[in-house]
Design an enzyme around this catalytic site. Sequence first.
Site, PDB file in Angstrom:
ATOM      1  CE1 TYR A 135      -4.117   1.898   0.638  1.00  0.00           C
ATOM      2  CE2 TYR A 135      -2.794   3.092   2.241  1.00  0.00           C
ATOM      3  CZ  TYR A 135      -3.944   2.975   1.491  1.00  0.00           C
ATOM      4  OH  TYR A 135      -4.918   3.939   1.582  1.00  0.00           O
ATOM      5  CE  LYS A 147      -3.798   4.966  -1.485  1.00  0.00           C
ATOM      6  NZ  LYS A 147      -4.840   5.429  -2.454  1.00  0.00           N
TER       7      LYS A 147
END
Length: 252
Positions: free
Chosen positions: A153, A157
């Site tokens: 993640y 991001k």
Amino acid sequence: MSAKVKTAVVTGAARGIGAGVARRLAEDGLQVAVVDLDEDACASTVDTIRATGGTAVAIGADVSHEASVLAAVERVVTELGAPTVLVNNAGITRDNLLFKMSVDDWDSVMGVHLRGSFLMTRAIQQHMVDAGWGRIVNLSSTSALGNRGQANYAAAKAGMQGFTKTLALELGRFGVTANAIAPGFIATEMTEATAARLGMSFEEFKTAALPAIAVNRVGEPADIAHLASFFISEGAGFISGQVVYAAGGPRA
């Protein structure tokens, strides 16, 4: 850009931040395509928008699959008109420590966040170029700075930020801006699920987060929607390639 009503596409808009952004853009006078993996799950967002006099349609799409994205954008054009606003919000988590993380955990997160944003943006950018006006808002996260148990993640991001800056450079001469929002702790079903995985109640989880938040409260989807509304406004046309950490305090 003419004064006609603009069409926005918001991905991952069935709930959480995406739903909040979709509702806010409808309040701002835009037509909104509410896109999510499960079209039926979009009904609540669409119904809320229509109940307040706005225009919205629900569209089911897997943003990580090219054919699904192309079909979804074609539906947007047919049902609402050419989109000139895109909010890439769709996202998933598959949290685990690196040594426990599977290849599927990695690929799934990259597929939705990065591949999905690439496919949606590539499919819609021509409509923006043709109009000579466009707004792209990508959802990053404070996790881009690194977060234990989120190698996938965090990498995705952080990638969203580089993607955003490149879009700003490539599309700026066509009247298109691209900016990213990096939320901190926002009260959504996703953060509630994280609390459950940690064996905490959601209230305990939120309370535990407060010491690291300068404004002494957790965020709400409306906080992110307000910032997205600003980036999409006519007045924000000289702001592009920026990443704003909407986290209730400074991040570096």
